[in-house]
Design a protein around this motif. Structure first.
Motif, PDB file in Angstrom:
ATOM      1  N   ASP A 106       0.834  -1.210   0.000  1.00  0.00           N
ATOM      2  CA  ASP A 106       0.000   0.000   0.000  1.00  0.00           C
ATOM      3  C   ASP A 106       0.867   1.259   0.000  1.00  0.00           C
ATOM      4  O   ASP A 106       2.106   1.197  -0.088  1.00  0.00           O
ATOM      5  CB  ASP A 106      -0.974  -0.011   1.187  1.00  0.00           C
ATOM      6  N   ASP A 107       0.213   2.425   0.108  1.00  0.00           N
ATOM      7  CA  ASP A 107       0.923   3.707   0.050  1.00  0.00           C
ATOM      8  C   ASP A 107       1.872   3.896   1.226  1.00  0.00           C
ATOM      9  O   ASP A 107       2.950   4.494   1.077  1.00  0.00           O
ATOM     10  CB  ASP A 107      -0.089   4.860   0.012  1.00  0.00           C
ATOM     11  N   GLU A 108       1.490   3.404   2.391  1.00  0.00           N
ATOM     12  CA  GLU A 108       2.360   3.533   3.564  1.00  0.00           C
ATOM     13  C   GLU A 108       3.649   2.718   3.369  1.00  0.00           C
ATOM     14  O   GLU A 108       4.734   3.146   3.777  1.00  0.00           O
ATOM     15  CB  GLU A 108       1.620   3.071   4.823  1.00  0.00           C
ATOM     16  N   ALA A 109       3.551   1.565   2.735  1.00  0.00           N
ATOM     17  CA  ALA A 109       4.741   0.767   2.437  1.00  0.00           C
ATOM     18  C   ALA A 109       5.637   1.486   1.428  1.00  0.00           C
ATOM     19  O   ALA A 109       6.864   1.437   1.529  1.00  0.00           O
ATOM     20  CB  ALA A 109       4.327  -0.601   1.904  1.00  0.00           C
ATOM     21  N   CYS A 110       5.024   2.184   0.479  1.00  0.00           N
ATOM     22  CA  CYS A 110       5.805   2.968  -0.505  1.00  0.00           C
ATOM     23  C   CYS A 110       6.579   4.083   0.191  1.00  0.00           C
ATOM     24  O   CYS A 110       7.742   4.336  -0.131  1.00  0.00           O
ATOM     25  CB  CYS A 110       4.883   3.545  -1.570  1.00  0.00           C
ATOM     26  N   ARG A 111       5.944   4.751   1.143  1.00  0.00           N
ATOM     27  CA  ARG A 111       6.628   5.818   1.888  1.00  0.00           C
ATOM     28  C   ARG A 111       7.791   5.253   2.709  1.00  0.00           C
ATOM     29  O   ARG A 111       8.857   5.857   2.801  1.00  0.00           O
ATOM     30  CB  ARG A 111       5.638   6.546   2.791  1.00  0.00           C
ATOM     31  N   ILE A 145       4.784   8.111  -5.208  1.00  0.00           N
ATOM     32  CA  ILE A 145       4.930   8.202  -3.748  1.00  0.00           C
ATOM     33  C   ILE A 145       6.356   7.855  -3.330  1.00  0.00           C
ATOM     34  O   ILE A 145       6.955   8.538  -2.496  1.00  0.00           O
ATOM     35  CB  ILE A 145       3.900   7.285  -3.053  1.00  0.00           C
ATOM     36  N   VAL A 146       6.928   6.793  -3.909  1.00  0.00           N
ATOM     37  CA  VAL A 146       8.299   6.401  -3.568  1.00  0.00           C
ATOM     38  C   VAL A 146       9.279   7.519  -3.935  1.00  0.00           C
ATOM     39  O   VAL A 146      10.132   7.909  -3.127  1.00  0.00           O
ATOM     40  CB  VAL A 146       8.678   5.077  -4.284  1.00  0.00           C
ATOM     41  N   ILE A 147       9.156   8.054  -5.138  1.00  0.00           N
ATOM     42  CA  ILE A 147      10.088   9.097  -5.592  1.00  0.00           C
ATOM     43  C   ILE A 147       9.925  10.377  -4.776  1.00  0.00           C
ATOM     44  O   ILE A 147      10.922  11.009  -4.389  1.00  0.00           O
ATOM     45  CB  ILE A 147       9.912   9.335  -7.107  1.00  0.00           C
ATOM     46  N   ASP A 148       8.689  10.779  -4.488  1.00  0.00           N
ATOM     47  CA  ASP A 148       8.472  11.985  -3.679  1.00  0.00           C
ATOM     48  C   ASP A 148       9.026  11.827  -2.264  1.00  0.00           C
ATOM     49  O   ASP A 148       9.592  12.763  -1.696  1.00  0.00           O
ATOM     50  CB  ASP A 148       6.982  12.326  -3.619  1.00  0.00           C
ATOM     51  N   VAL A 201      20.532  10.946  -7.378  1.00  0.00           N
ATOM     52  CA  VAL A 201      20.251   9.756  -8.183  1.00  0.00           C
ATOM     53  C   VAL A 201      19.407  10.173  -9.375  1.00  0.00           C
ATOM     54  O   VAL A 201      18.852  11.268  -9.414  1.00  0.00           O
ATOM     55  CB  VAL A 201      19.514   8.660  -7.375  1.00  0.00           C
ATOM     56  N   SER A 202      19.310   9.289 -10.345  1.00  0.00           N
ATOM     57  CA  SER A 202      18.440   9.539 -11.488  1.00  0.00           C
ATOM     58  C   SER A 202      17.493   8.359 -11.623  1.00  0.00           C
ATOM     59  O   SER A 202      17.786   7.244 -11.177  1.00  0.00           O
ATOM     60  CB  SER A 202      19.253   9.727 -12.762  1.00  0.00           C
ATOM     61  N   TYR A 203      16.360   8.622 -12.245  1.00  0.00           N
ATOM     62  CA  TYR A 203      15.387   7.560 -12.502  1.00  0.00           C
ATOM     63  C   TYR A 203      14.992   7.629 -13.959  1.00  0.00           C
ATOM     64  O   TYR A 203      14.623   8.691 -14.462  1.00  0.00           O
ATOM     65  CB  TYR A 203      14.147   7.710 -11.611  1.00  0.00           C
ATOM     66  N   GLU A 204      15.112   6.512 -14.657  1.00  0.00           N
ATOM     67  CA  GLU A 204      14.718   6.441 -16.058  1.00  0.00           C
ATOM     68  C   GLU A 204      13.461   5.591 -16.148  1.00  0.00           C
ATOM     69  O   GLU A 204      13.521   4.377 -15.959  1.00  0.00           O
ATOM     70  CB  GLU A 204      15.831   5.814 -16.903  1.00  0.00           C
ATOM     71  N   PRO A 205      12.317   6.214 -16.423  1.00  0.00           N
ATOM     72  CA  PRO A 205      11.097   5.414 -16.545  1.00  0.00           C
ATOM     73  C   PRO A 205      11.155   4.518 -17.773  1.00  0.00           C
ATOM     74  O   PRO A 205      11.761   4.863 -18.785  1.00  0.00           O
ATOM     75  CB  PRO A 205       9.993   6.463 -16.672  1.00  0.00           C
ATOM     76  N   ARG A 206      10.534   3.369 -17.656  1.00  0.00           N
ATOM     77  CA  ARG A 206      10.463   2.458 -18.794  1.00  0.00           C
ATOM     78  C   ARG A 206       9.540   3.046 -19.856  1.00  0.00           C
ATOM     79  O   ARG A 206       8.838   4.016 -19.611  1.00  0.00           O
ATOM     80  CB  ARG A 206       9.959   1.101 -18.332  1.00  0.00           C
ATOM     81  N   LYS A 207       9.524   2.450 -21.003  1.00  0.00           N
ATOM     82  CA  LYS A 207       8.718   2.959 -22.109  1.00  0.00           C
ATOM     83  C   LYS A 207       7.237   2.923 -21.722  1.00  0.00           C
ATOM     84  O   LYS A 207       6.704   1.887 -21.342  1.00  0.00           O
ATOM     85  CB  LYS A 207       8.959   2.099 -23.351  1.00  0.00           C
TER      86      LYS A 207
END
Length: 187
Positions: free
Chosen positions: A134-139, A173-176, A157-163
């Motif tokens: 859930d969202d709490e686990a993502c945080r 939520i994880v990135i924020d 760090v950088s993040y490259e989203p997949r296509k």
């Protein structure tokens, strides 16, 4: 063999008997790697500090650029961006969502070394939270990744989203959360 000494100076050995640059007998008449380099002839004009390069030195300079035929022969050669991107943005965030767990890691791209890892499948985490996806686990995963990356002296760090992947929902939520805990995202 002598070097022409007058108002012009040639960078290749000059054979005065043939009035052309000489070739060593060891090289023979076959084409070698030396034939791909431009032949420079520098002329010293009236001002000694500014040499004048003759136009013939630029005739063979096309070897620096790939032609279309050469690109067709080697289609798997990486572009400049592909070859240098891993050194410009060395730390890459990788997030994976399964139906049961959330996994995240930060990797050093040139060496493929894992800098920090966080997963809801870890024994200490899965016993303390009610839901692992859930969202709490993502945080919680975002907070752990940020803390463990800082311990390893990684602050960007950088993040490259997949296509076709959008940065929203659980991934957002994880990135924020990682951003809130002091890690900078490099585009």
């Amino acid at each position: 063999m002598s070097c022409l000494v007058s108002s012009t100076c040639s960078l290749v050995p000059f054979d005065s008997s043939l009035n052309r640059p000489s070739r060593s007998s060891k090289l023979g008449s076959s084409i070698s790697w030396q034939s791909s380099f431009p032949r420079l002839s520098i002329e010293i004009g009236p001002v000694i500090s500014s040499p004048i390069v003759k136009k013939e030195s630029f005739v063979q300079a096309a070897w620096t650029r790939r032609s279309r035929g050469e690109a067709a022969k080697r289609p798997n050669k990486k572009s400049w961006k592909q070859r240098t991107d891993m050194y410009m943005r060395p730390f890459l965030l990788n997030v994976f969502f399964s139906r049961k767990f959330i996994h995240a890691k930060v990797m050093h791209r040139p060496t493929s070394k894992v800098i920090s890892v966080a997963t809801t499948n870890a024994r200490d985490i899965r016993t303390n939270i009610p839901s692992l996806v859930d969202d709490e686990a993502c945080r919680l995963i975002g907070k752990l990744i940020a803390e463990r990356s800082k311990e390893a002296d990684v602050y960007a760090v950088s993040y490259e989203p997949r296509k076709g992947e959008r940065i929203e929902g659980k991934l957002g939520i994880v990135i924020d959360t990682i951003k809130e805990h002091g890690i900078i995202f490099v585009p």
